[in-house]
Design a protein around this motif. Structure first.
Motif, mmCIF file in Angstrom:
data_model
loop_
_atom_site.group_PDB
_atom_site.id
_atom_site.type_symbol
_atom_site.label_atom_id
_atom_site.label_comp_id
_atom_site.label_asym_id
_atom_site.label_seq_id
_atom_site.Cartn_x
_atom_site.Cartn_y
_atom_site.Cartn_z
ATOM 1 N N GLU A 142 1.518 0.148 10.292
ATOM 2 C CA GLU A 142 1.819 1.140 9.247
ATOM 3 C C GLU A 142 0.650 1.357 8.297
ATOM 4 O O GLU A 142 0.279 2.496 8.003
ATOM 5 N N LYS A 143 0.083 0.272 7.783
ATOM 6 C CA LYS A 143 -0.950 0.412 6.755
ATOM 7 C C LYS A 143 -2.154 1.185 7.275
ATOM 8 O O LYS A 143 -2.697 2.042 6.595
ATOM 9 N N LYS B 37 -9.544 1.149 14.345
ATOM 10 C CA LYS B 37 -10.817 1.426 13.673
ATOM 11 C C LYS B 37 -11.835 2.094 14.578
ATOM 12 O O LYS B 37 -12.583 2.970 14.158
ATOM 13 N N PRO C 44 5.415 -1.078 14.567
ATOM 14 C CA PRO C 44 5.477 -2.027 13.456
ATOM 15 C C PRO C 44 4.240 -2.918 13.390
ATOM 16 O O PRO C 44 3.808 -3.460 14.407
ATOM 17 N N ASP D 227 -1.121 -10.605 16.195
ATOM 18 C CA ASP D 227 -1.062 -10.213 14.788
ATOM 19 C C ASP D 227 -1.969 -11.120 13.962
ATOM 20 O O ASP D 227 -2.753 -11.891 14.503
ATOM 21 N N PHE E 273 -0.187 -7.637 21.950
ATOM 22 C CA PHE E 273 -1.201 -7.573 20.903
ATOM 23 C C PHE E 273 -0.948 -8.644 19.846
ATOM 24 O O PHE E 273 0.184 -8.893 19.442
ATOM 25 N N TYR F 156 -1.051 4.897 7.703
ATOM 26 C CA TYR F 156 -0.902 5.580 6.412
ATOM 27 C C TYR F 156 -2.268 5.812 5.771
ATOM 28 O O TYR F 156 -2.470 6.794 5.067
ATOM 29 N N PHE G 48 -3.406 8.947 7.190
ATOM 30 C CA PHE G 48 -2.648 10.049 6.566
ATOM 31 C C PHE G 48 -3.285 10.407 5.213
ATOM 32 O O PHE G 48 -3.456 11.576 4.871
ATOM 33 N N ASN G 49 -3.606 9.368 4.435
ATOM 34 C CA ASN G 49 -4.141 9.612 3.088
ATOM 35 C C ASN G 49 -5.530 10.226 3.118
ATOM 36 O O ASN G 49 -5.825 11.121 2.333
ATOM 37 N N ALA H 202 -4.979 13.727 3.940
ATOM 38 C CA ALA H 202 -4.409 14.430 2.783
ATOM 39 C C ALA H 202 -5.513 14.768 1.785
ATOM 40 O O ALA H 202 -5.498 15.832 1.170
#
Lengths: 555, 555
Positions: free
Chosen positions: A344-345, A310, A341, A49, A47, A348, A351-352, A355
């Motif tokens: 992450e963004k 996405k 690695p 970057d 993949f 997260y 996750f938010n 939450a």
């Protein structure tokens, strides 16, 4: 670059060349040569970057194969059906054209992928079963079943008159692996006793000290979690290709009396292949049409998108864009996967969002919801003790992993380690194993329908466009009067044309001024002058450096 | 959006509004209101991610301040000099125009930043010392020194007739903090005994269970490492603003008899500010000119770039682009810093480059080389026990952190917690603390010299340009003959014009065909027809969706 190594002179040598996966994660591609002929082990994708804007997928650069050894390639042998081991076949097979040796399950997956590229009928597949021994030219090959997170992962034992190489593929030790056979430790020890010249092995998790963990034990914990949250909807996202995890989830759901709904194209594809190969025989698996027939707390939804992609299902559900699935307070989302690695963004961010809905988010950081399919340091050490190779050649890792794997092999008493990178030409010889040079290696990029070289002006342009936008100037010049008749400026990514009138006018004046400095009409000089002047102007005014192009019509 | 909350009616209320940093990491901006007047606590910046191509820095959207309360703002009070607390002042102060209360060290840093923007003489700074109490209107304020990783971090105790708020800023407990005062636990307990209505506190590390660790202890380990590798060059990269770490490094280097070379503009700036404020009195610090005067193993080089930033020193050195510094086998590079989510790939890429040179890479994953400046869960619990607030309002974190901090506060027996997000209007009241509505919040983007709204067509265009490139079509049409006289295409990021002749011709034919479908000459219809047709053509041919613009000259 054409290598100046004369392979004809090396005809009798056992040669190893990693062309992908050594010095990087992904894109595994390894070549073995003996008696003037070559076999390829795996052909995976990687993949991209952010250095490659607009590119998702990269594949190994196979110029060396195409230019130097194509006619001597006997076959491709596949260890297992993960993307980083088979994902480049659909893009590159036409340039290689050789038969493919693989197990039934792996063949099904590869065929499905190649179908879209019209290759299914062209490729000759030879189906191999675990433990089978067969010859490809002067290579005597045995498929050695080893545990991984997908069915029918096989290490490749390559026997030649020069000696034996054990190419591990991806593996781990797990006494309760849920799918696939338990790694036969006795068999590995027997292979070791029979004398192995080189072990070419997985370095992915060499920095992990503790055992990779058992899929079977993980399954029990997943079952506990399904019980604990017994009045809520539970959504679990994992890698589509992790058939072991899917199996664990089906078992756990069955045990607690929940139905399992699959969501995501790639999950369904893997599920179909697993069923076709005789895995997942009984099942409680449904599609989204069945959601309405069950109570929310009687469902487990397994979906794609554990890396925050996405377009995948997990993001769709989290963004309330799924027609049948909604999340409410106290529902549970389990990320049963590694955080890769670079992702992450994106993860997260999910996750938010969850939450914000007061949904319980379980992931590998706060709960036992994932085990790796790769061996930790102690498992690598055990493997080295079993196989007792004279030479250790770490592959499948970045530089830091390969260095560390070499260190571990030396510590474990392996007489010789070779720290290789893509393109290295290695003579595997019991007396004097050595690197003798390099052949072309690197990657191609997949851009829409095109396969391109990675050193590409187009890609560099995209980086400029991404950061600074573009200014495109078009003008008509009258040859006789030497005046600009018409002038047009478009500035995507730099200005909002309908808003920034002042800046736009200042650019126009700047162009006129630049035009007037020229005493005679030289189109290419004019272009250059305008571009330079506008670039300087924008840099001073906005502190940006857009790509500026000028088109001049002379009438 | 203008809030329909009538703040005049709320004149006698103690109001809290987080405008930045609540629901995100970075961009801290908090407002307090009492008696019709406002104070601002901190005005920080944040860093953009790949959703905002070409943008590095984002700052809080202060439309609410500008439109609704500017004339009633008494002052800005700064907790400490970290970018996420002061970094937006240089961009936004002109829109607010109020005096700034800060300690000497913080003022020096802010002044240096504002100088480049011509603001130094405009801003009135009022220098406050730790433990000082003073009035701003009806706010009685005390600076409470707390340990962090930068000198002169102060929690802000805000006393009003409605009650006391303790705004912690960034903090930790550390009995050996190297710089700054040791947090006076007795003082905190006394504040608690005096009765605190609300604690507004740092949530960054609420998921960490263990104590954040002591800078003093870390210093001893850094010293050990400098001793251990006593025959090699040692390079240490850390955040420029981590003055505590710099102090530890200077002490350690001094102890083992090495000289310290600073590399990187921001490090020198921080170092100068620290010296000017009376910190780092003695020193063994030199610039790169001195490198040649010392043996390699007698040097410690401290440099910027611990997050893998392309333009920073660590990357320069790793890429062999530093004129004085080269790395050799067995040298040591220490990443004395956190790996900030989103930067993993860039940092790992450095690790790999260093591994290729056989340099020892030490980082927080494999060695004790970093401690955080933020409180872990247990430190937060202790703080709550000391301050005993009636209301806990977690700030400084993403949604997951704020949720968890609320949970921890409830567990710790705080009677009321308020889970706030940017823009929430909170009445801090002993009887009925509550959220009563929302005001405009979000962020602006810093694009070169411009400060722009984040909802921006330009930014959307850049995303398209990044992933797909652009096609600019320019043509001259003869009004009379209704023919295309001249046609030009530029395609940055889509094609290499000098290579892809076939594709380019096919686009040209496509344009001509589209042109010929029109029976009469309508410029805007023609534009639309051409663009639509080319877009469709490229999608089919290349599976890409470039930004297509057309410029038509009619002659």
């Amino acid at each position: 670059m054409t290598s100046n190594i004369n392979f004809k002179k090396l005809q009798k040598e056992l040669i190893f060349i990693p062309l992908g996966g050594s010095g990087e994660i992904g894109m595994n591609l390894n070549l073995y040569h003996y008696n003037g002929k070559w076999i390829i082990v795996d052909l995976g994708l990687g993949f991209a970057d952010s250095d490659l804007p607009g590119i998702d997928i990269i594949v190994p650069n196979i110029n060396f194969i195409i230019k130097q050894i194509k006619k001597d390639i006997l076959a491709m042998v596949l260890t297992h059906a993960h993307e980083d081991h088979i994902g480049a076949i659909q893009y590159l097979w036409s340039e290689i054209e050789c038969p493919i040796y693989a197990t039934k399950f792996t063949s099904i997956i590869v065929k499905a992928k190649c179908k879209e590229y019209g290759l299914t009928d062209k490729i000759k597949f030879i189906e191999i079963t675990s433990n089978q021994t067969f010859d490809i030219g002067h290579f005597n090959i045995t498929f050695i079943p080893i545990t991984h997170s997908i069915p029918e992962m096989n290490g490749i034992l390559i026997d030649t008159l020069k000696g034996k190489v054990f190419h591990t593929g991806d593996w781990k030790f797990d006494d309760k692996p849920v799918i696939g056979e338990i790694t036969n430790k006795q068999m590995l020890q027997d292979i070791g006793k029979s004398g192995v010249l080189a072990l070419v092995g997985d370095s992915t998790n060499i920095f992990y000290k503790q055992h990779s963990g058992s899929e079977g034990k993980l399954g029990l914990n997943l079952e506990k979690l399904l019980q604990k949250y017994n009045s809520n909807l539970i959504i679990i996202t994992t890698f589509a290709s992790n058939i072991a995890r899917l199996t664990s989830l089906i078992k756990a759901a069955e045990k607690v009396g929940r139905k399992l709904i699959l969501q995501g194209r790639s999950l369904w594809k893997m599920y179909a292949a697993a069923k076709e190969s005789g895995y997942l025989k009984e099942s409680i698996v449904f599609d989204q049409k069945q959601i309405k027939n069950f109570k929310r707390h009687k469902l487990v939804i397994v979906c794609t998108g554990c890396q925050g992609e996405k377009l995948a299902m997990m993001n769709k559900i989290t963004s309330n864009q799924h027609p049948q699935i909604s999340l409410y307070k106290n529902d549970v989302v389990i990320f049963s996967s590694k955080i890769i690695p670079g992702n992450e963004k994106k993860i997260y961010s999910l996750f938010n969002k969850l939450a914000e809905m007061d949904v319980n988010v379980l992931n590998e950081a706060n709960e036992f919801v994932h085990v790796s399919g790769h061996p930790s340091k102690q498992e690598v050490q055990t493997m080295l003790q079993f196989i007792k190779p004279k030479i250790a050649i770490p592959v499948h890792g970045e530089a830091i992993h390969l260095n560390e794997h070499c260190r571990v092999a030396e510590e474990s008493g392996v007489p010789k380690t070779l720290n290789v990178r893509n393109g290295d030409v290695v003579i595997i010889d019991s007396n004097e194993p050595r690197k003798i040079g390099k052949v072309e290696a690197g990657h191609y990029i997949i851009d829409g329908n095109l396969i391109l070289n990675s050193e590409n002006k187009m890609i560099k342009d995209r980086s400029i466009l991404r950061d600074n936008g573009a200014i495109f100037i078009s003008l008509i010049i009258n040859k006789k009067t030497k005046t600009i008749n018409q002038l047009s400026i478009v500035s995507p990514g730099v200005l909002e044309e309908h808003l920034d009138h002042d800046i736009l006018s200042s650019i126009k004046s700047n162009i006129l001024k630049a035009f007037n400095t020229l005493s005679f009409l030289d189109e290419s000089k004019l272009k250059h002058t305008i571009q330079f002047s506008v670039q300087k102007h924008i840099k001073k005014l906005l502190n940006k450096s857009p790509l500026v192009t000028t088109n001049i019509f002379v009438v």
